[in-house]
Design an enzyme around this catalytic site. Structure first.
Site, PDB file in Angstrom:
ATOM      1  N   HIS A  29       0.856  -1.184   0.000  1.00  0.00           N
ATOM      2  CA  HIS A  29       0.000   0.000   0.000  1.00  0.00           C
ATOM      3  C   HIS A  29       0.889   1.230   0.000  1.00  0.00           C
ATOM      4  CE1 HIS A  29       1.014   0.431   4.279  1.00  0.00           C
ATOM      5  NE2 HIS A  29       0.728  -0.862   4.396  1.00  0.00           N
ATOM      6  N   ASP A  72       6.716 -20.008  11.122  1.00  0.00           N
ATOM      7  CA  ASP A  72       8.081 -20.036  11.627  1.00  0.00           C
ATOM      8  C   ASP A  72       8.091 -19.670  13.115  1.00  0.00           C
ATOM      9  OD1 ASP A  72      10.894 -18.984  12.163  1.00  0.00           O
ATOM     10  OD2 ASP A  72      11.094 -19.660  10.088  1.00  0.00           O
ATOM     11  N   SER A  87       4.929  -4.743   5.656  1.00  0.00           N
ATOM     12  CA  SER A  87       4.279  -4.637   4.342  1.00  0.00           C
ATOM     13  C   SER A  87       5.341  -4.511   3.259  1.00  0.00           C
ATOM     14  CB  SER A  87       3.362  -3.417   4.307  1.00  0.00           C
ATOM     15  OG  SER A  87       2.293  -3.565   5.195  1.00  0.00           O
TER      16      SER A  87
END
Length: 214
Positions: free
Chosen positions: A57, A180, A195
């Protein structure tokens, strides 16, 4: 006389300043936000052109939530100095400081991420092998990895891909679940600032982290 852009339409306005007795100055009543900054993860760099993309974004205005129109921008390195773990109801966040010096230019701030050009290939990528971009038809449910920078190094962490959609929005196409144990211990999962983290499956780039589910 001012030229403004509102809702994608440009128009000209004539503003008359008013004298403010308290500050003894003429004022327009206009609030100008002329700069912004953010920390994100670069998803890919094209070695031949040094073009890069930080997918996910763009940078949005903190008050309105709208995408910030961009005239020009610069890229700087960031040192991540702490991690706020995500918990149910709170997405968590990476905290860092900007390193002085310009590493490149930002040329587009879009709903799908930040795009620009590096002035030189980042040192961390100098010895990395190129990887291919996976096609939508090649993505499948199952194991994958993401690359994240949580300190001064970028590491690989295991994830699982599910809920692959064929008609979803341009920024939300499948779900990534962190499997993980090391990453879960450090962050609790996906946190803000991750992000753009590239998602690799079967040796190909198939997407990027875009949103945090809380």
């Amino acid at each position: 006389s001012l030229r403004i852009s509102r809702g994608g339409q440009e128009s000209d306005l004539l503003l008359t300043p008013r004298y403010d007795e308290s500050s003894r100055a003429w004022r327009l009543g206009v609030w100008v936000r002329d700069s912004t900054a953010g920390i994100g993860t670069v998803t890919f760099v094209v070695p031949g052109t040094l073009a890069f993309g930080g997918l996910g974004h763009g940078i949005c205005d903190t008050s309105s939530g709208e995408l910030v129109p961009l005239l020009r921008g610069s890229v700087s390195d960031v040192e991540i100095n702490s991690v706020e773990r995500g918990v149910s109801g709170d997405p968590g966040e990476l905290h860092g400081i900007f390193v002085s010096g310009k590493r490149g230019s930002v040329i587009a701030n879009t709903e799908n991420g930040i795009f620009g050009v590096y002035s030189s290939l980042p040192d961390a990528l100098a010895k990395k092998e190129r990887i291919a971009v996976g096609k939508r038809s090649e993505i499948h449910d199952g194991d994958a990895v993401i690359y994240c920078t949580l300190g001064n190094t970028t590491e690989e962490y295991s994830v699982s891909i599910s809920n692959i959609g064929s008609k979803d929005s341009s920024s939300k196409n499948f779900t990534v679940t962190v499997t993980d144990e090391k990453l879960l211990e450090l962050t609790g999962g996906i946190v803000q600032g991750m992000s753009g983290s590239p998602i690799i499956q079967d040796g190909k780039l198939v997407g990027a982290v875009t949103h945090v589910l809380i």
